[in-house]
Design a protein around this motif. Structure first.
Motif, PDB file in Angstrom:
ATOM      1  N   TRP A  90       0.835  -1.203   0.000  1.00 55.54           N
ATOM      2  CA  TRP A  90       0.000   0.000   0.000  1.00 55.54           C
ATOM      3  C   TRP A  90       0.871   1.255   0.000  1.00 55.54           C
ATOM      4  O   TRP A  90       0.623   2.196  -0.757  1.00 55.54           O
ATOM      5  N   GLU A  93       2.473   1.924  -3.306  1.00 53.01           N
ATOM      6  CA  GLU A  93       1.540   2.544  -4.244  1.00 53.01           C
ATOM      7  C   GLU A  93       1.323   4.020  -3.910  1.00 53.01           C
ATOM      8  O   GLU A  93       1.177   4.845  -4.825  1.00 53.01           O
ATOM      9  N   GLU A 125      -2.629   4.193  -9.455  1.00 54.44           N
ATOM     10  CA  GLU A 125      -1.932   3.872  -8.212  1.00 54.44           C
ATOM     11  C   GLU A 125      -2.847   4.133  -7.015  1.00 54.44           C
ATOM     12  O   GLU A 125      -2.829   3.383  -6.032  1.00 54.44           O
ATOM     13  N   HIS A 128      -5.028   1.231  -6.701  1.00 55.16           N
ATOM     14  CA  HIS A 128      -4.298   0.116  -6.092  1.00 55.16           C
ATOM     15  C   HIS A 128      -4.241   0.278  -4.573  1.00 55.16           C
ATOM     16  O   HIS A 128      -4.335  -0.705  -3.830  1.00 55.16           O
ATOM     17  N   GLU A 174       8.822  -0.099 -11.275  1.00 55.77           N
ATOM     18  CA  GLU A 174       7.595  -0.781 -11.685  1.00 55.77           C
ATOM     19  C   GLU A 174       7.911  -2.025 -12.509  1.00 55.77           C
ATOM     20  O   GLU A 174       7.173  -3.016 -12.453  1.00 55.77           O
ATOM     21  N   ASN A 177       8.502  -4.605 -10.077  1.00 53.81           N
ATOM     22  CA  ASN A 177       7.238  -5.039  -9.478  1.00 53.81           C
ATOM     23  C   ASN A 177       6.574  -6.154 -10.279  1.00 53.81           C
ATOM     24  O   ASN A 177       5.808  -6.951  -9.725  1.00 53.81           O
ATOM     25  N   VAL A 203      -3.396  -5.883  -9.396  1.00 57.21           N
ATOM     26  CA  VAL A 203      -2.406  -4.810  -9.397  1.00 57.21           C
ATOM     27  C   VAL A 203      -1.293  -5.117 -10.391  1.00 57.21           C
ATOM     28  O   VAL A 203      -0.850  -4.238 -11.147  1.00 57.21           O
ATOM     29  N   GLU A 207       0.200  -2.903 -13.630  1.00 58.80           N
ATOM     30  CA  GLU A 207       1.595  -2.457 -13.684  1.00 58.80           C
ATOM     31  C   GLU A 207       2.207  -2.700 -15.064  1.00 58.80           C
ATOM     32  O   GLU A 207       3.131  -1.987 -15.465  1.00 58.80           O
TER      33      GLU A 207
END
Length: 269
Positions: A90, A93, A125, A128, A174, A177, A203, A207
């Protein structure tokens, strides 16, 4: 014109430009604003570039200089550890959303279509963040239950050009990620938490679009997606080794537009 240094942020409800909205979102210490900054205006004010030094932080968030050791897969069988991990996501994001807004201001002389894209990603974001918040609360915890680290801010805010920004934020963080998302999705499945796995999967799919956006602009500004050029654009001391997972998710990265030769070089780091 940009407001003079030291002037208070303009309120979200009265923001008349995208820049004012972005500034308020980044600098506000109000958790409610961080979670929901409200709808953005539709027009840019045309302000000159402005680099915000740091984000506002709600008192409920405890900032630390060093993160705890990474959780081991077997620990995720405990709801508290899953909530801690989701809370970290969290906050990732939140930082990503803030840094997209930061870039709108810092690179105000970049093409309008680039900054419009930053705004769209910022809003994703924020979505998310809501996904992760719901999962954290489902597990019996709330925002602020675990300490956070502003590591993204410490690195990304050093970027001085839009090329460096997309190199680090989009292709780097990212992009990494995409590797981590597939890993943790499976870890949640193994822990028996299919709700968290579905949230992570959603999520992760978004991305891919964010990395594709960065790849498109990096190629446009540099003439291609050259691995060595990407490495040179990373602010020191960052390197490709820090911006990938233990296992490269080549499929997700390929869907984001990264060519095979780029992925081969990244895999070899």
């Amino acid at each position: 014109m940009a407001p003079p240094p030291g002037s208070p942020p303009r309120a979200v409800g009265t923001a008349v430009s995208i820049e004012a909205w972005a500034e308020r979102f980044v600098t506000s210490p109000d958790l409610a604003v961080k979670v929901d900054p409200g709808p953005s205006p539709r027009t840019f004010a045309g302000d000159p570039p402005r680099r915000l030094e740091a984000p506002g932080r709600p008192q409920i968030l405890t900032l630390v200089g060093k993160a705890k050791r990474s959780l081991q897969p077997h620990q995720l069988r405990q709801p508290r550890h899953r909530a801690r991990l989701l809370h970290t996501f969290w906050h990732h994001e939140l930082q990503a959303a803030e840094l997209m807004a930061w870039a709108i201001l810092a690179f105000a002389d970049a093409p309008r279509s680039f900054r419009t894209g930053l705004l769209a990603i910022c809003k994703e974001e924020l979505a998310h963040m809501r996904i992760y918040q719901a999962e954290i609360e489902r597990l019996g915890f709330g925002l602020g239950a675990f300490p956070v680290r502003d590591w993204f801010w410490q690195r990304v805010a050093t970027c001085v050009t839009p090329i460096q920004f997309v190199a680090l934020m989009g292709l780097g963080l990212e992009g990494g990620n995409l590797d981590h998302s597939s890993r943790y999705r499976q870890a949640f499945v193994d822990a028996g938490d299919l709700d968290a796995a579905r949230a992570q999967d959603r999520v992760g799919r978004d991305e891919i679009r964010h990395v594709r956006f960065a790849a498109r602009w990096f190629a446009r500004w540099t003439g291609g997606l050259d691995f060595d050029r990407w490495t040179r654009e990373l602010p020191p001391p960052l390197s490709p080794q820090l911006l990938r997972g233990a296992r490269l998710d080549r499929d997700a990265r390929a869907r984001a537009g990264l060519p095979p030769e780029f992925l081969d070089a990244l895999a070899a780091t």
